[in-house]
Design a protein around this motif. Sequence first.
Motif, PDB file in Angstrom:
ATOM      1  N   MET A 290       0.812  -1.254   0.138  1.00 14.99           N
ATOM      2  CA  MET A 290      -0.007  -0.147  -0.211  1.00 14.99           C
ATOM      3  C   MET A 290       0.746   1.200   0.006  1.00 14.99           C
ATOM      4  O   MET A 290       0.486   2.425  -0.434  1.00 14.99           O
ATOM      5  N   ARG A 291       1.975   1.195   0.563  1.00 23.27           N
ATOM      6  CA  ARG A 291       2.909   2.168   0.672  1.00 23.27           C
ATOM      7  C   ARG A 291       3.541   2.425  -0.834  1.00 23.27           C
ATOM      8  O   ARG A 291       3.830   3.840  -0.959  1.00 23.27           O
ATOM      9  N   ARG A 292       3.396   1.490  -1.523  1.00 23.77           N
ATOM     10  CA  ARG A 292       4.097   1.840  -2.975  1.00 23.77           C
ATOM     11  C   ARG A 292       3.178   1.891  -4.045  1.00 23.77           C
ATOM     12  O   ARG A 292       3.323   2.334  -4.942  1.00 23.77           O
ATOM     13  N   GLU A 293       1.831   1.273  -3.862  1.00 19.43           N
ATOM     14  CA  GLU A 293       0.870   1.530  -5.036  1.00 19.43           C
ATOM     15  C   GLU A 293      -0.519   1.495  -4.465  1.00 19.43           C
ATOM     16  O   GLU A 293      -0.793   1.554  -3.151  1.00 19.43           O
ATOM     17  N   LYS A 294      -1.420   1.882  -5.200  1.00 17.34           N
ATOM     18  CA  LYS A 294      -2.973   2.170  -4.913  1.00 17.34           C
ATOM     19  C   LYS A 294      -3.325   0.817  -5.100  1.00 17.34           C
ATOM     20  O   LYS A 294      -3.446   0.246  -5.940  1.00 17.34           O
ATOM     21  N   LEU A 295      -3.990   0.264  -3.856  1.00 17.47           N
ATOM     22  CA  LEU A 295      -4.960  -0.998  -3.991  1.00 17.47           C
ATOM     23  C   LEU A 295      -6.038  -0.788  -4.075  1.00 17.47           C
ATOM     24  O   LEU A 295      -6.716   0.485  -3.897  1.00 17.47           O
ATOM     25  N   SER A 296      -6.797  -1.730  -4.473  1.00 20.39           N
ATOM     26  CA  SER A 296      -8.374  -1.754  -4.828  1.00 20.39           C
ATOM     27  C   SER A 296      -9.039  -1.556  -3.531  1.00 20.39           C
ATOM     28  O   SER A 296      -8.478  -1.680  -2.269  1.00 20.39           O
ATOM     29  N   PRO A 297     -10.484  -0.722  -3.547  1.00 17.93           N
ATOM     30  CA  PRO A 297     -10.658  -0.403  -2.204  1.00 17.93           C
ATOM     31  C   PRO A 297     -11.264  -1.507  -1.540  1.00 17.93           C
ATOM     32  O   PRO A 297     -11.133  -1.490  -0.120  1.00 17.93           O
ATOM     33  N   SER A 298     -11.644  -2.797  -2.042  1.00 17.25           N
ATOM     34  CA  SER A 298     -11.850  -3.936  -1.175  1.00 17.25           C
ATOM     35  C   SER A 298     -10.954  -4.429  -0.562  1.00 17.25           C
ATOM     36  O   SER A 298     -11.028  -4.673   0.776  1.00 17.25           O
ATOM     37  N   VAL A 299      -9.329  -4.156  -1.052  1.00 18.16           N
ATOM     38  CA  VAL A 299      -8.389  -4.714  -0.117  1.00 18.16           C
ATOM     39  C   VAL A 299      -8.144  -3.447   0.979  1.00 18.16           C
ATOM     40  O   VAL A 299      -7.794  -3.713   2.035  1.00 18.16           O
ATOM     41  N   THR A 300      -8.009  -2.192   0.813  1.00 15.16           N
ATOM     42  CA  THR A 300      -7.813  -1.248   1.675  1.00 15.16           C
ATOM     43  C   THR A 300      -8.933  -1.132   2.701  1.00 15.16           C
ATOM     44  O   THR A 300      -8.729  -0.640   3.832  1.00 15.16           O
ATOM     45  N   ALA A 301     -10.129  -1.798   2.505  1.00 15.99           N
ATOM     46  CA  ALA A 301     -11.203  -1.681   3.720  1.00 15.99           C
ATOM     47  C   ALA A 301     -10.958  -2.884   4.567  1.00 15.99           C
ATOM     48  O   ALA A 301     -11.664  -2.987   5.598  1.00 15.99           O
ATOM     49  N   LEU A 302      -9.957  -3.541   4.294  1.00 11.26           N
ATOM     50  CA  LEU A 302      -9.666  -4.685   5.310  1.00 11.26           C
ATOM     51  C   LEU A 302      -8.968  -3.885   6.720  1.00 11.26           C
ATOM     52  O   LEU A 302      -8.486  -2.781   6.420  1.00 11.26           O
ATOM     53  N   PRO A 303      -8.992  -4.477   7.959  1.00 13.56           N
ATOM     54  CA  PRO A 303      -8.526  -3.868   8.915  1.00 13.56           C
ATOM     55  C   PRO A 303      -7.149  -3.865   8.889  1.00 13.56           C
ATOM     56  O   PRO A 303      -6.170  -4.651   9.505  1.00 13.56           O
ATOM     57  N   LEU A 304      -6.367  -2.870   8.225  1.00 16.77           N
ATOM     58  CA  LEU A 304      -4.893  -2.884   7.952  1.00 16.77           C
ATOM     59  C   LEU A 304      -4.065  -2.026   8.852  1.00 16.77           C
ATOM     60  O   LEU A 304      -2.720  -1.895   8.881  1.00 16.77           O
ATOM     61  N   THR A 305      -4.665  -0.940   9.388  1.00 19.22           N
ATOM     62  CA  THR A 305      -4.047  -0.007  10.087  1.00 19.22           C
ATOM     63  C   THR A 305      -3.319  -0.321  11.571  1.00 19.22           C
ATOM     64  O   THR A 305      -2.132   0.019  11.750  1.00 19.22           O
ATOM     65  N   LYS A 306      -4.142  -1.414  12.181  1.00 17.14           N
ATOM     66  CA  LYS A 306      -3.641  -1.556  13.539  1.00 17.14           C
ATOM     67  C   LYS A 306      -2.951  -2.779  13.587  1.00 17.14           C
ATOM     68  O   LYS A 306      -3.630  -3.612  12.933  1.00 17.14           O
ATOM     69  N   PRO A 307      -1.720  -3.042  14.039  1.00 22.76           N
ATOM     70  CA  PRO A 307      -0.978  -4.180  14.481  1.00 22.76           C
ATOM     71  C   PRO A 307      -2.184  -5.366  14.876  1.00 22.76           C
ATOM     72  O   PRO A 307      -2.682  -5.060  16.052  1.00 22.76           O
ATOM     73  N   TYR A 308      -2.034  -6.318  14.596  1.00 18.70           N
ATOM     74  CA  TYR A 308      -2.739  -7.631  14.871  1.00 18.70           C
ATOM     75  C   TYR A 308      -4.272  -7.478  14.607  1.00 18.70           C
ATOM     76  O   TYR A 308      -4.992  -8.159  15.331  1.00 18.70           O
ATOM     77  N   ALA A 309      -4.744  -6.408  13.726  1.00 21.59           N
ATOM     78  CA  ALA A 309      -6.290  -6.131  13.630  1.00 21.59           C
ATOM     79  C   ALA A 309      -6.648  -7.432  12.651  1.00 21.59           C
ATOM     80  O   ALA A 309      -7.826  -7.642  12.816  1.00 21.59           O
TER      81      ALA A 309
END
Length: 420
Positions: A290-309
């Motif tokens: 995600m830091r390098r590319e724009k990923l699809s909204p279905s992927v970015t909607a996953l709980p990715l911001t918090k460790p172990y989420a």
Amino acid sequence: MIMAIDKSLRDSAQLFILELNDLRQLVKRFRNEIEAGLHGRESSLKMLPAYVGRPTGEEKGAFIVLDMGGTHVRVMSVRLMGDRNAAIEDIVRHPIPPRLRRGNGESLFDYLAQAVRAFFSSHDIPPRPLAFTFSYPVAQYSLSSGILIRWTKGFTVSGVEGQDVGALLVTALKRAGCADLPFMTLINDTVGTLLAASYRDSTCDMAVILGTGTNACYPERAELLSCPGPFPQGEVIVNLEWGGFSALRRNAYDRLLDRQSPNPGEQRMEKMVSGLYLGELVRLVLCDLMRREKLSPSVTALPLTKPYALTSKHLARLITTCPPGMEDVIELIHHVVTRSARIIASGIIAVVTHQDPTLQNSHTVAVDGALFTGYPGYQDKLEATIAALLPAEKARITLIPEREGSGVGAAVAAAIALYR
Ligand code: GLC
């Protein structure tokens, strides 16, 4: 351009592939570490004697078991009938609140003791011998005592490492007004699982836990270990603490997860394999992309911001529902989970062939833990790897699920202690 995830994700997914040849090497390294650990040479396997052997199946009695796992504490009353039959008469589960996983020892052990007290208050039963299952690495010096070597599975509770956890529990039980309970035994959850399974089935000679953490144990010839018996069947169960196995090739995400964990450098295998970590590995790969590319909204909607989420439960849901636009994420999950099953299969083959190098006999391996019992297709992956590595002898190794074995096995240990 928005990518539904692309080549770079596929490239990252490839980092999790272990081929059959890698696994053959892994089995050899596992066996070497087992031998080294048993003979007191340097090894990443702790090979801890449990001061108990397998039961005859005739042990009897009624016991209270306190079972502390990675996420829950369970209190149960267990009855052993003496004819290879055991029953859980009642069971109460309490989640371990996150603050207690990071707090101090007194609060944690008070919570355990209160759980026991609440069980007696809500069930009309007389005091019974108490057996304790503690699912962390303990160097035992008897069947009822042992010191916690290091916390694992994300726990950082102060004042417990280096202490006798049996004694800490007894003191907390006194504080909770439960001084009348005879404290009998302290065992690891793998040992409980082996005791429960072999109480029912004498051919069971290995147990594996695949849950928040991972570990295994098997019965070893007592003469190889310097640990006082008596061990009527001449064998003593050894807890490998295989979560610490370190002769594994790690990729950049394994190293990143390790560096950011509370116990860097430790539990290397566990961090590549067990339920607590699989979602986090997938999250780290996706965050990196995600830091390098724009990923699809279905992927970015996953709980990715918090460790172990992102948890193993999320992974299980994704592979079952296969949401559109997530094909490459599902492929990544597939590789991460398949690697886990392949490492575990190699460990099982190493332990079984350590006991029986030419696989002359049949072996039953009892397995418990949510990854094994709850992740769709995990058992199939495990069995497929065993079959691929041992095409001619695969039928000699049978995996059986053993639910709640860690608790029932504690009662079996207490019965053995009472009558020996
Ligand atoms: C961790 C603990 C180990 C336990 C395993 C499974 O690896 O160190 O003692 O058996 O988790 O719960």
